[in-house]
Design a protein around this motif. Sequence first.
Motif, PDB file in Angstrom:
ATOM      1  N   THR A  27       0.824  -1.206   0.000  1.00 42.34           N
ATOM      2  CA  THR A  27       0.000   0.000   0.000  1.00 42.34           C
ATOM      3  C   THR A  27       0.857   1.254   0.000  1.00 42.34           C
ATOM      4  O   THR A  27       2.042   1.227   0.360  1.00 42.34           O
ATOM      5  N   THR A  28       0.221   2.349  -0.356  1.00 44.13           N
ATOM      6  CA  THR A  28       0.900   3.641  -0.330  1.00 44.13           C
ATOM      7  C   THR A  28       1.338   3.992   1.085  1.00 44.13           C
ATOM      8  O   THR A  28       2.430   4.527   1.301  1.00 44.13           O
ATOM      9  N   VAL A  31       4.530   2.321   1.942  1.00 47.43           N
ATOM     10  CA  VAL A  31       5.654   3.011   1.296  1.00 47.43           C
ATOM     11  C   VAL A  31       6.008   4.270   2.072  1.00 47.43           C
ATOM     12  O   VAL A  31       7.181   4.570   2.325  1.00 47.43           O
ATOM     13  N   THR A  69       8.132  -2.483  -5.754  1.00 44.35           N
ATOM     14  CA  THR A  69       6.683  -2.261  -5.865  1.00 44.35           C
ATOM     15  C   THR A  69       5.964  -3.473  -6.456  1.00 44.35           C
ATOM     16  O   THR A  69       4.819  -3.382  -6.899  1.00 44.35           O
ATOM     17  N   MET A  72       2.350  -4.322  -5.524  1.00 42.12           N
ATOM     18  CA  MET A  72       1.344  -3.262  -5.702  1.00 42.12           C
ATOM     19  C   MET A  72       0.743  -3.395  -7.101  1.00 42.12           C
ATOM     20  O   MET A  72       1.060  -2.632  -8.016  1.00 42.12           O
ATOM     21  N   GLN A  88      -2.234   0.720  -9.416  1.00 40.57           N
ATOM     22  CA  GLN A  88      -1.027   0.834  -8.604  1.00 40.57           C
ATOM     23  C   GLN A  88       0.214   0.705  -9.486  1.00 40.57           C
ATOM     24  O   GLN A  88       0.165   0.169 -10.602  1.00 40.57           O
ATOM     25  N   THR A 185       3.436   5.515  -6.643  1.00 39.29           N
ATOM     26  CA  THR A 185       2.662   4.415  -6.064  1.00 39.29           C
ATOM     27  C   THR A 185       1.366   4.141  -6.826  1.00 39.29           C
ATOM     28  O   THR A 185       0.878   3.014  -6.835  1.00 39.29           O
ATOM     29  N   ARG A 186       0.778   5.164  -7.444  1.00 38.67           N
ATOM     30  CA  ARG A 186      -0.450   5.004  -8.224  1.00 38.67           C
ATOM     31  C   ARG A 186      -0.399   5.940  -9.417  1.00 38.67           C
ATOM     32  O   ARG A 186       0.308   6.961  -9.395  1.00 38.67           O
TER      33      ARG A 186
END
Length: 445
Positions: A27-28, A31, A69, A72, A88, A185-186
């Motif tokens: 998840t963000t 991170v 990552t 994700m 993600q 992250t997204r």
Amino acid sequence: MQVLLTHNTDWLGKYRGSGPVVLKPKTTQEVSSILKYCNDNSIAVVPQGGNTGLVGGGVPVRDEIVLSTSLMQTIESFDPVSGILTCQAGCILESLDGYLADRGFCMPLDLGAKGSCQIGGNIATNAGGIRFVRYGSLHGTVLGLEVVLPDGTVVDTISPCRKDNTGYDIKQLFIGSEGTLGVVTRASLLTSSRASAVNVALLGCESYESVVELLAQARGMLGEVVSAVEFLDDSCMDVIQTNLPGGTNPLSANYPFYFLVETSGSNNDHDTEKLNKYLESVIESGVCVDGTVAMDTTQQKALWAIREEISGALLGDGYVYKYDISLPVSKMYDIVEDMRKRCEGLTVRVCGYGHIGDGNLHLNITSKEYNPELLAKIEPYVYEYTAGENGSVSAEHGLGYMKSKCIHYSKSPAAVTLMHQIKSLFDPKGILNPYKLLPPNSANK
């Protein structure tokens, strides 16, 4: 230990760090927590996606922690009206394209490493790929990003809208920043309608000048349906035939150069008619001396495989010196011929191929094993040559560790100074991807 080795070593096996830890957040917020802890304790971190890079940008140089990552991989939403996809950063490019295919859309980005590269890494390196000539760069197709800064701050510019004219376009700073300013992250991405009619042709010609003429006529006669234009030389075709089991040339003979053109549209009769007229014109004028058109998707994949498998086939020669540069299209192949003369007697082969539509040359030089004498012949000469033609020393792979001290060949001192200032503003402790992108100074510890 094997997991650590994999994450510490780049795809070519050229760069290897000694990072003692690999962290895989989902998840963000995870991170954010990781980066805040590392920043507070001055621990260096290397953001890593699919680890498919070629310039040592995604692996440790020393003992940095690896932040992968790879877990994700959530596709969060897709709007079939606007074509906007939100996901993600760890989503595999090919998986995203497969998801969109079921909905009549496609990713505007297509790379040879699509089966393992991640969209976050693509964004961090501003990957170009084979359909840049149709869809342009990620600077245009990325609508918004969520990024975690080195101190753990989350910056969210994700938007469901294509247009936003409020203030600085912050997301652009992170596209191509190679993980030195923040961790993506997204992302929200503008995707494209999937073509229902695709044609692929491979043409043989006698000179590079003919390749340039084939491109010019393709732009004029195929216009809006052109989705990719690539070229390769006879040495590339030879390495496919020599180093790959079952590798063959689909044309009736070997030629000095090959031109691969793809059209994509919504009306097969219309597109086929345009392609046929183009082929008739270039054959009658003598610009093209041989060619083949794929009759189905299997043959299309076979023609594309020739282009996409060059990089892997070159490894069969031994050691590969790879350069990804931008040059004026009319002069793009001159450096290949120049390097053959310059490195004569030290190489297995010197070959050139790439994205002729946007002036992106992949210059590859191979030898049976690593040879410092050969490397001294190549560098810094290849960068000096490129700078002399007002080109770029990195067209799409980024600078990473390999070229971090070469940015001055393509950017002015004022521009480099400004980049250092931006780095210092976002990452004052220099914990994010150190030794990459920029030459060392107080802003890049």
